[in-house]
Design a protein around this motif. Structure first.
Motif: not given
Lengths: 349, 137
Positions: A102-107, A132-134, B131-133
């Motif tokens: 999984d990958s992610a980025s933010y601005t 990318t976590g729960d 909690g998340g999805p």
């Protein structure tokens, strides 16, 4: 006509269904509405638009979560904003069977200026791992709710003051789920590392001392046993003696020879060469030939030896000498223990 | 031999220093606030401090000095939860006000911001923090 009605109903249903812009990929609808309401209050206090746009590649299915002070599902671009601050993030959730992670980025996009992505990173509220976590919804919620604070710090909006609420508002409410010890949270890792380093130092010191005290061992192959052959060839000469003392070897002292003659009990019987055999009248003791004088060529002729009928025969140094030599003094008996007399010296009764 | 003992002594010394820092370090948020901010008022376990810094700067300083167990944010401030205390950092003029309370009073004081997250009695936000999805790996 009936087909037209069915098509019209289907179109109405498609139009009526919320598009992919719904907030359900990240938030529950109630949470998205609550966050939008919070941003609305901030917008009213600061006159700055706030919002979020999270695009998600959910195992190949494009989805997004959108909201702003204008409501959940509405971007800030759909309103009239002189100033705006929006959190934009891109998340890719891959299938469990996929090898890619999984990958992610933010601005943080501020118009015309304002808080930056680094400002949000400094708060340590949102990270790529969080996306990318729960608990991505909680992390995004906190980050978006902090945008008005960052805008106030950046000078694009006035800060919103707050004061504690009266306790009566929280009647019956109580905190739950103990957060754990501050000490262990703060110093647990330091304690662990310190203990590990201390233990490593102690173990290394013990190892160093142990290895230094160990003596340098020589490999021993066991006791070397002297192997004495049963028969000695007549031409055998010990190399050491001939090399060390050739003079003495050439003219040995009979007295010294006598000393070097081993006792019959200690010396195994040595077979004499046939030429050295003596007549039966003067039998040769079995151990009369010393090893040091085994060579006939170096055999000295003792003075006491009467002329032999066989001059060519090498004289036996122990012939006659052995018989004429004074008997060896008996070995000194061991000193008997006090109070226990020697049986040989015990007076006869 | 001597080199090995020196290495072992170095390891042990570093370990001891780390242990001392861990044991002597500041683990109390109240102690940190007393040392670094000006006390404005107090009422029992509830104390108010003032700072010339903006809320975000105060929050970052506190988080670095004494790590909180959890943080909640709101356009009106930062809220930090510790083992026995709850701290609220809000704007006050050009600076900040820092409120520290014991857990029960802090939860009550900041109930509109932390209700349902750190305790009972709140409906808002419970879904978000629940909690998340679960779609991610």
């Amino acid at each position: 006509m009936r087909r037209l009605l069915v098509v019209s109903a289907a179109l109405l249903m498609v139009v009526g269904i919320p598009g992919v812009a719904s907030a359900d990929v990240i938030f529950d609808q109630a949470d998205a509405d609550e966050l939008a309401a919070t941003l609305t209050e901030a917008y009213e206090a600061q006159n700055v638009c706030y919002g979020w746009l999270i695009t998600v590649d959910n195992e190949g299915v494009p989805q997004e979560s959108v909201g702003s002070n204008f409501g959940a599902g509405t971007r800030i671009t759909q309103g009239d904003c002189a100033k705006s601050v929006e959190l934009q993030a891109s998340v890719s959730w891959t299938p469990e069977s996929s090898e890619s992670e999984d990958s992610a980025s933010y601005t943080v996009v501020s118009t015309p200026g304002g808080p930056t992505t680094e400002d949000l990173e400094d708060l340590d509220l949102l990270s790529e791992d969080d996306l990318t976590g729960d608990d991505v919804d909680a992390a995004v919620y906190k980050a978006v709710a902090a945008l008005p604070l960052l805008a106030a710090d950046a000078g694009v909006a006035s800060p919103i003051e707050a004061s504690p609420a009266p306790e009566s508002e929280a009647s019956g409410a109580a905190p739950t789920n103990s957060p754990g010890s501050d000490f262990w949270r703060e110093s647990g890792m330091m304690l662990l590392w310190g203990a590990l380093l201390l233990l490593a130092g102690a173990v290394f010191a013990w190892y160093a001392i142990k290895t230094s005290r160990r003596p340098a061992r020589r490999r021993t192959i066991g006791p070397v046993q002297e192997q004495i052959p049963d028969t000695v060839p007549p031409e055998w000469t010990p190399a050491e003696e001939a090399a060390v003392d050739p003079v003495a070897f050439a003219a040995p002292d009979p007295a010294a020879e006598q000393k070097s003659t081993p006792s019959p009990a200690a010396e195994p019987p040595v077979a004499s060469p046939p030429a050295a055999r003596k007549p039966e009248a003067a039998p040769e003791p079995p151990s009369a030939r010393p090893k040091s004088t085994a060579s006939p060529a170096a055999e000295p002729e003792p003075a006491a030896e009467p002329p032999s009928a066989e001059p060519a025969e090498p004289a036996k140094p122990d012939d006659g000498n052995t018989a004429e030599a004074p008997p060896e003094p008996p070995a000194q008996p061991a000193e008997p223990p006090p109070g226990k007399p020697d049986p040989e010296t015990r007076p006869e009764s | 031999m001597r080199t090995k003992l020196l290495i072992a002594g170095g390891l042990g010394a570093v370990g001891l220093i780390v242990l001392l820092f861990a044991l002597i370090g500041n683990h109390s948020v109240r102690g940190y606030l007393d040392d670094n901010y000006k006390r404005v008022s107090s009422n029992g376990n509830s104390v108010v401090y003032a700072s010339d810094q903006k809320p975000t700067a105060v929050y970052e300083s506190m988080r670095s000095a004494v790590s909180p167990a959890d943080v909640q944010t709101d356009p009106e401030g930062y809220f930090l939860r510790y083992s026995d205390d709850i701290v609220g950092i809000t704007a006050s003029g050009t600076g900040s006000r820092i409120y520290v309370d014991d857990e029960r009073h802090g939860y009550a004081h900041w109930f509109p911001f932390v209700a349902g997250v750190w305790g009972t009695g709140g409906g808002l936000g419970e879904g978000v923090r629940g909690g998340g999805p679960g779609a991610g790996k």
